[in-house]
Design an enzyme around this catalytic site. Structure first.
Site, PDB file in Angstrom:
ATOM      1  N   GLY A   1       0.758  -1.241   0.000  1.00  0.00           N
ATOM      2  CA  GLY A   1       0.000   0.000   0.000  1.00  0.00           C
ATOM      3  C   GLY A   1       0.782   1.281   0.000  1.00  0.00           C
TER       4      GLY A   1
ATOM      5  N   GLY B   1       4.447  -3.364  -4.185  1.00  0.00           N
ATOM      6  CA  GLY B   1       4.406  -3.541  -5.636  1.00  0.00           C
ATOM      7  C   GLY B   1       4.702  -2.225  -6.316  1.00  0.00           C
ATOM      8  NE  ARG B   2       0.289   2.296  -6.067  1.00  0.00           N
ATOM      9  CZ  ARG B   2      -0.783   2.306  -6.833  1.00  0.00           C
ATOM     10  NH1 ARG B   2      -0.807   3.048  -7.917  1.00  0.00           N
ATOM     11  NH2 ARG B   2      -1.849   1.588  -6.509  1.00  0.00           N
TER      12      ARG B   2
ATOM     13  NE  ARG C   1      -2.471   3.609 -11.265  1.00  0.00           N
ATOM     14  CZ  ARG C   1      -2.346   4.807 -10.748  1.00  0.00           C
ATOM     15  NH1 ARG C   1      -1.755   5.789 -11.429  1.00  0.00           N
ATOM     16  NH2 ARG C   1      -2.774   5.077  -9.533  1.00  0.00           N
TER      17      ARG C   1
ATOM     18  CB  CYS D   1     -12.473   5.492 -31.293  1.00  0.00           C
ATOM     19  SG  CYS D   1     -11.604   5.466 -32.871  1.00  0.00           S
ATOM     20  CD  GLU D   2     -14.232   4.821 -25.690  1.00  0.00           C
ATOM     21  OE1 GLU D   2     -14.970   5.633 -25.092  1.00  0.00           O
ATOM     22  OE2 GLU D   2     -14.619   3.719 -26.119  1.00  0.00           O
TER      23      GLU D   2
ATOM     24  CE1 TYR E   1      -1.265  -3.008  -9.798  1.00  0.00           C
ATOM     25  CE2 TYR E   1      -0.291  -0.965  -9.025  1.00  0.00           C
ATOM     26  CZ  TYR E   1      -0.734  -2.243  -8.774  1.00  0.00           C
ATOM     27  OH  TYR E   1      -0.649  -2.764  -7.508  1.00  0.00           O
TER      28      TYR E   1
END
Length: 437
Positions: free
Chosen positions: A258, A298-299, A336, A367-368, A396
Site C-alpha cells: 500500500g 508492488g507500486r 489509470r 476512439c474515446e 500497472y
C-alpha cells in the site's frame, strides 16, 4: 548537433529531471538536452524500439528492493518482503526480484506460472485471489507454494474438496479501516469483496473453521487496507485490530502493501524506512516479538522505476479552449487516468531541460473522448515528431494494457548503465489474430 537538440538550448533551465522523485534514480538531462534513463538516451530508445514503450531503470528497481530488505534487517525481525507482482507481471521483473532475495505474491494461475518460470522457490510464493478456481488451487498446492491466502467460506470448502495434501494457509481479514485513497483501491473497509470481516465476526468464525480442518494448516493472518496510501496511522490501527484475533497458532502476519509513490513533484509519500518501522512496531506489539512479518510492496518497487515513451502525432489548437497534443498510445497502455482519475506529469524528451511554456492536454489515439493521459499539462513547445514521456508509469501500465482498437501492446525495455534490452517484445498485428480458432 541535431536540430532538436539545438531547439532545447533556448529557454533551458536547471536540470528538472535529476533528483526528481517521479523519475527513476539517476535520471538526468544529457549533453544533447535529451532525457536520459539509466544512461540511455530516451530519444534514441524511441528511435530504436519504437513507441509507445515502457522503459525501466533496472538498478532503480534493485535499489528499492534492497531498501526494503535493509529496513527490516536494521530492526532485527523475522521477515519476508513479497513482490506484489500484479504491479508488473513480466518474467524479467519476477526474475530480478527473485535475484534480490524477495518473495512474491501472485493473484492468479498465470502470475503463479510466471513466478515459477522466473525461478522463485515455491516456498517463497504466496497465492492470493478472492475467487480461486479449483484448477488454481490445485496448481498452487502441487507447486508447493508457501501459503494460500483464504478469502471466503466457499474457498475453504473448495480447498478441502480438491486438495490431496496438507497446505499452509493464511486467513485474509478486513479490519474495518478505510484509508484516504481512491475508492477503487481501498480494500480494508468492512464493505469489501476481499477477506473476512472483523467487525461482523466472520474472521473469528473462519479461524475456528480452518483450525478444525484436516487439510488446511492455519499459520497466520493477512490484512491489506489499500494502495497508494501516504498516511501511516491507518496501518497501525489495522494491525492492532487484526491482532485481537491472534492465538498460539499465529506465527505469521502478512500486513499487506500500500505504500504510495510520487506521481507528481508535489506528492510526498513516506520513506520506505518509516513505512517499515510503523508496520514492524505495530505487528510486534499486536502479535509478539517472535512473529514473522510479511509485507507486499508492488507500486513502490516499480512505479517510479519506469516511464512510458510516446511519439507526438498531432498538435491541435482549439482557439480559446485548449490545445490537444495527441500521442501514439493512451488508454490501451495506461488505464489509470481513466479508471482512477490518476494525475501524471509529462516531458518532451527531446528538450528535457527547456522551460515548459505551452499549456496542453495530452490525448491518446483511441476512439474515446475520455482517452486523456494528462489534462492541463505544461510542455516545452510540443511539435509533431517529438518524444513525449510520462514518468511514474512503472506500475500497472503493462499489467492493465489491452488491445483496444486493435492496438498491439508495447514492449518493455530494461536499461542499465547505458545498455538497453527488450524483456517483453512489442506485439504485432499477427499476434492479434494468433489465437483465432
Amino acid at each position: 548537433m541535431p536540430a532538436m537538440a539545438e531547439r532545447g538550448q533556448a529557454g533551458a533551465v536547471a536540470d528538472p529531471i535529476e533528483g526528481s522523485p517521479v523519475y527513476p534514480g539517476g535520471s538526468r538531462v544529457n549533453e544533447r538536452g535529451h532525457l536520459e534513463i539509466a544512461g540511455c538516451d530516451v530519444v534514441e530508445l524511441a528511435a530504436e524500439f519504437g513507441t509507445p514503450a515502457y522503459i525501466y531503470a533496472e538498478d532503480d528497481m534493485r535499489a528499492r528492493a534492497r531498501a526494503y530488505r535493509e529496513a527490516f534487517e536494521r530492526l532485527g525481525v523475522d521477515f519476508e518482503v513479497l513482490f506484489a507482482s500484479k504491479s508488473l507481471p513480466c518474467t524479467a521483473a519476477y526474475r530480478l526480484f527473485a535475484d534480490e532475495g524477495l518473495s512474491v505474491d501472485v493473484a492468479s494461475g498465470g502470475e503463479l506460472h510466471m513466478a515459477l518460470r522466473a525461478g522463485f522457490e515455491p516456498a517463497r510464493i504466496h497465492m492470493h485471489g478472492n475467487n480461486k478456481t479449483d484448477g488454481e488451487i490445485l496448481f498452487a498446492a502441487r507447486s508447493h507454494v508457501g501459503h494460500l491466502i483464504l478469502d471466503s467460506f466457499d474457498e475453504i470448502e473448495r480447498c478441502e474438496r480438491v486438495l490431496d495434501r496438507p497446505q499452509d494457509v493464511l486467513i485474509r481479514v478486513t479490519p474495518g479501516i478505510k484509508p484516504s485513497t481512491h475508492d477503487y483501491v481501498q480494500t480494508g473497509q468492512l464493505d469489501s469483496k476481499f477477506g473476512f470481516g472483523l467487525e461482523d465476526g466472520l474472521a473469528a468464525r473462519a479461524i475456528e473453521r480452518v483450525l478444525a480442518s484436516d487439510v488446511l494448516n492455519l499459520t497466520g493472518l493477512h490484512a491489506h487496507i489499500g494502495s497508494q496510501i501516504f498516511e501511516l496511522e491507518p496501518y497501525r490501527l489495522a494491525i492492532a485490530a487484526v491482532g485481537e484475533l491472534a492465538g498460539e497458532w499465529c506465527r505469521i502476519v502478512n500486513v499487506g502493501g500500500g505504500l504510495g509513490i510520487a506521481y507528481t513533484v508535489d506528492d510526498e509519500p513516506p520513506a520506505i524506512d518509516a513505512y517499515v518501522e510503523v508496520k514492524v512496531r505495530a505487528a510486534t506489539e499486536a502479535f509478539g516479538e517472535g512473529v514473522r512479518i510479511l509485507v507486499e510492496p508492488g507500486r513502490s518497487l516499480v512505479g517510479n522505476a519506469g516511464v512510458t515513451a510516446y511519439r507526438v502525432g498531432t498538435v491541435k489548437e482549439i482557439p480559446g479552449v485548449r490545445t490537444y497534443v495527441a500521442v501514439d498510445g493512451g488508454m490501451s497502455d495506461n488505464m489509470r487516468p481513466m479508471l482512477y482519475g490518476s494525475r501524471y506529469e509529462a516531458t518532451i524528451a527531446d528538450r528535457a531541460a527547456a522551460a515548459p511554456d505551452s499549456p496542453a492536454t495530452i490525448a491518446g489515439m483511441h476512439c474515446e473522448s475520455g482517452d486523456i493521459l494528462v489534462r492541463d499539462a505544461v510542455l516545452a513547445a510540443p511539435a509533431a515528431g517529438d518524444v513525449l514521456v510520462t514518468p511514474a508509469t512503472g506500475a500497472y501500465g503493462h499489467a492493465m494494457a489491452s488491445n483496444y482498437n486493435g492496438v498491439p501492446r508495447p514492449p518493455i525495455v530494461f536499461c542499465r548503465e547505458g545498455d538497453a534490452r527488450v524483456v517483453v517484445r512489442r506485439e504485432t498485428y499477427e499476434d492479434l489474430t494468433s489465437r483465432d480458432a
